[in-house]
Scaffold this motif. Structure first.
Motif, PDB file in Angstrom:
ATOM      1  N   ASP A   1       0.820  -1.208   0.000  1.00 49.14           N
ATOM      2  CA  ASP A   1       0.000   0.000   0.000  1.00 49.14           C
ATOM      3  C   ASP A   1       0.860   1.266   0.000  1.00 49.14           C
ATOM      4  OD1 ASP A   1      -2.262  -1.433  -0.078  1.00 49.14           O
ATOM      5  OD2 ASP A   1      -2.743  -1.260   2.061  1.00 49.14           O
ATOM      6  N   ALA A   2       2.053   1.156   0.599  1.00 44.70           N
ATOM      7  CA  ALA A   2       2.914   2.331   0.722  1.00 44.70           C
ATOM      8  C   ALA A   2       3.727   2.586  -0.555  1.00 44.70           C
ATOM      9  CB  ALA A   2       3.854   2.160   1.904  1.00 44.70           C
ATOM     10  N   LEU A   3       3.673   1.654  -1.499  1.00 42.56           N
ATOM     11  CA  LEU A   3       4.477   1.806  -2.717  1.00 42.56           C
ATOM     12  C   LEU A   3       3.790   2.759  -3.697  1.00 42.56           C
ATOM     13  CD1 LEU A   3       6.901   0.973  -4.466  1.00 42.56           C
ATOM     14  CD2 LEU A   3       5.516  -0.899  -5.329  1.00 42.56           C
ATOM     15  N   THR A   4       4.270   3.980  -3.776  1.00 46.64           N
ATOM     16  CA  THR A   4       3.744   4.936  -4.753  1.00 46.64           C
ATOM     17  C   THR A   4       4.824   5.207  -5.792  1.00 46.64           C
ATOM     18  OG1 THR A   4       4.569   6.837  -3.507  1.00 46.64           O
ATOM     19  CG2 THR A   4       2.359   6.051  -2.955  1.00 46.64           C
ATOM     20  N   MET A   5       4.412   5.786  -6.925  1.00 40.61           N
ATOM     21  CA  MET A   5       5.371   6.102  -7.977  1.00 40.61           C
ATOM     22  C   MET A   5       6.387   7.119  -7.460  1.00 40.61           C
ATOM     23  SD  MET A   5       4.272   4.118 -10.378  1.00 40.61           S
ATOM     24  CE  MET A   5       4.203   4.407 -12.164  1.00 40.61           C
ATOM     25  N   ASP A   6       5.915   8.089  -6.663  1.00 38.10           N
ATOM     26  CA  ASP A   6       6.801   9.096  -6.068  1.00 38.10           C
ATOM     27  C   ASP A   6       7.891   8.453  -5.222  1.00 38.10           C
ATOM     28  OD1 ASP A   6       5.939  11.598  -6.972  1.00 38.10           O
ATOM     29  OD2 ASP A   6       4.206  11.563  -5.627  1.00 38.10           O
ATOM     30  N   ARG A   7       7.446   7.597  -4.307  1.00 41.19           N
ATOM     31  CA  ARG A   7       8.405   6.958  -3.393  1.00 41.19           C
ATOM     32  C   ARG A   7       9.393   6.091  -4.139  1.00 41.19           C
ATOM     33  NH1 ARG A   7       4.861   5.138   1.672  1.00 41.19           N
ATOM     34  NH2 ARG A   7       4.414   7.234   2.352  1.00 41.19           N
ATOM     35  N   LEU A   8       8.883   5.395  -5.182  1.00 36.93           N
ATOM     36  CA  LEU A   8       9.785   4.527  -5.942  1.00 36.93           C
ATOM     37  C   LEU A   8      10.850   5.368  -6.648  1.00 36.93           C
ATOM     38  CD1 LEU A   8      10.746   1.905  -7.067  1.00 36.93           C
ATOM     39  CD2 LEU A   8       8.966   2.003  -8.817  1.00 36.93           C
ATOM     40  N   ALA A   9      10.418   6.482  -7.259  1.00 31.86           N
ATOM     41  CA  ALA A   9      11.363   7.364  -7.944  1.00 31.86           C
ATOM     42  C   ALA A   9      12.431   7.844  -6.963  1.00 31.86           C
ATOM     43  CB  ALA A   9      10.601   8.547  -8.556  1.00 31.86           C
ATOM     44  N   GLU A  10      11.983   8.238  -5.799  1.00 29.55           N
ATOM     45  CA  GLU A  10      12.916   8.741  -4.788  1.00 29.55           C
ATOM     46  C   GLU A  10      13.894   7.651  -4.359  1.00 29.55           C
ATOM     47  OE1 GLU A  10      10.870  10.848  -1.547  1.00 29.55           O
ATOM     48  OE2 GLU A  10      12.664  10.410  -0.350  1.00 29.55           O
ATOM     49  N   ALA A  11      13.337   6.470  -4.069  1.00 29.09           N
ATOM     50  CA  ALA A  11      14.167   5.370  -3.575  1.00 29.09           C
ATOM     51  C   ALA A  11      15.192   4.941  -4.625  1.00 29.09           C
ATOM     52  CB  ALA A  11      13.283   4.193  -3.160  1.00 29.09           C
ATOM     53  N   ALA A  12      14.779   4.989  -5.919  1.00 26.67           N
ATOM     54  CA  ALA A  12      15.673   4.524  -6.977  1.00 26.67           C
ATOM     55  C   ALA A  12      16.559   5.650  -7.486  1.00 26.67           C
ATOM     56  CB  ALA A  12      14.849   3.929  -8.121  1.00 26.67           C
ATOM     57  N   GLY A  13      16.341   6.873  -7.009  1.00 27.82           N
ATOM     58  CA  GLY A  13      17.166   7.999  -7.431  1.00 27.82           C
ATOM     59  C   GLY A  13      16.966   8.372  -8.887  1.00 27.82           C
ATOM     60  N   VAL A  14      15.732   8.254  -9.386  1.00 26.11           N
ATOM     61  CA  VAL A  14      15.429   8.661 -10.767  1.00 26.11           C
ATOM     62  C   VAL A  14      14.253   9.642 -10.729  1.00 26.11           C
ATOM     63  CG1 VAL A  14      16.190   6.456 -11.703  1.00 26.11           C
ATOM     64  CG2 VAL A  14      13.769   6.792 -11.139  1.00 26.11           C
ATOM     65  N   GLY A  15      13.970  10.256 -11.870  1.00 30.56           N
ATOM     66  CA  GLY A  15      12.827  11.155 -11.948  1.00 30.56           C
ATOM     67  C   GLY A  15      11.522  10.368 -11.965  1.00 30.56           C
ATOM     68  N   LYS A  16      10.467  11.021 -11.530  1.00 33.57           N
ATOM     69  CA  LYS A  16       9.163  10.370 -11.514  1.00 33.57           C
ATOM     70  C   LYS A  16       8.735   9.970 -12.935  1.00 33.57           C
ATOM     71  CE  LYS A  16       4.542  11.239  -9.710  1.00 33.57           C
ATOM     72  NZ  LYS A  16       3.656  12.238  -9.081  1.00 33.57           N
ATOM     73  N   GLY A  17       9.119  10.827 -13.915  1.00 37.93           N
ATOM     74  CA  GLY A  17       8.763  10.545 -15.308  1.00 37.93           C
ATOM     75  C   GLY A  17       9.321   9.208 -15.777  1.00 37.93           C
TER      76      GLY A  17
END
Lengths: 202, 202
Positions: free
Chosen positions: A42-58
């Protein structure tokens, strides 16, 4: 769903760009899996994933389309791995053990799988209308049928496999463990009892 | 859900106004059942029910609150009737027959019930979150457990009852009959095979 290839390596090798893309994809999926492990699906959002992986949300959106797409990719990879284990892996889950032993092992493995990925399956929001026709479900339904036939069940093993498969439905297993606080071991033991009685009671 | 009273007639008799209201309610429900029989649950709207029963639309809304409320009332009445049959009705569904015979009869009756009322259950839109805790479901789960105990199953009959009950889930039964075109008789026969093996295979 992504399926395990029948002949690994048979298509021509990927280009270097493809290899880069594949590496990026794997890095994103690895980060997503880590996030789920730490905080739940439930906590996995596109924003958080981008942040965690160090890439842009796009980048994340280009790769997976949507959060649901990301969930389906994660689930497909996990299902493909599970399929490989029961179809080609070591016994008793894989070939080489008696049918009943493989049935027992299948239930235990499936219960463990659902408890690990159930939240993901729910988040991917497979609609009720198609949940019985999902390729992965059809495949492991056939697998149960195959093992029942191997154990000599000749009276409608397809339908019996459907009944037995119903016991392993993710929603039901998750509810039993989380709401009714039944331990996974107790679930696996009851599954063993169920399939043993079905195979021996004929 | 409406449950069958434990002691019929024990509350004081209703006033004449109450009896009028009860008659009107029954007339509306009768008209609703007829509409469902003719056109299916999807076609049952508050407008159509008002028209069929020859009352204003406001009356229908005052009585049932919403279309979902109407569906739940219809389903509750049907469930209460089904409960009365397996708890107090004639054998083999009701008491007086051996546990296994009652299990076999229960599955056959439940399959027939789901095929008759399944559309209604779906329309009433019981959410996935609570579908395992619906009182009617809890009751017949207990009933299966009771019959398994009567047949001498002492290893976790509660969980075994849950596994067996999974085979009778409305969505699954409806899908098997409508999409996979399995006949209700074939379903009932497989249920018989399943519970017979579970009871005898111990």
């Amino acid at each position: 769903m992504t399926f395990i290839p029948l002949e690994p390596g048979s298509p021509p090798g990927p280009s270097p760009e493809r290899r880069d893309a594949a590496r990026n994809r794997e890095r994103l999926l690895g980060a997503a899996r880590e996030l789920i492990e730490q905080c739940g699906a439930d906590a996995l959002t596109m924003d958080r994933l981008a942040e965690a992986a160090g890439v842009g949300k796009g980048t994340v959106f280009r790769r997976f389309g949507s959060r649901a797409g990301l969930m389906m990719t994660l689930l497909s990879d996990a299902e493909a791995d599970f399929q490989a284990r029961f179809m080609f892996g070591p016994p008793p889950l894989g070939p080489g053990a008696p049918g009943l032993d493989r049935l027992v092992a299948f239930g235990a493995a499936r219960i463990a799988f659902v408890l690990e990925y159930g939240e993901l399956a729910r988040a991917a929001d497979v609609s009720a209308r198609n949940r019985f026709e999902v390729p992965a479900v059809v495949l492991w339904h056939r697998h149960i049928e195959f093992l029942l036939r191997e154990e000599g069940m000749d009276s409608d093993p397809w339908l019996m496999a459907m009944f037995l498969g119903a016991a392993l439905e993710p929603d039901r297993l998750l509810h039993t463990v989380r709401v009714r606080t039944v331990s996974p071991d107790r679930l696996a033991e009851s599954w063993r009892e169920l399939v043993t009685r079905v195979v021996r009671g004929g």
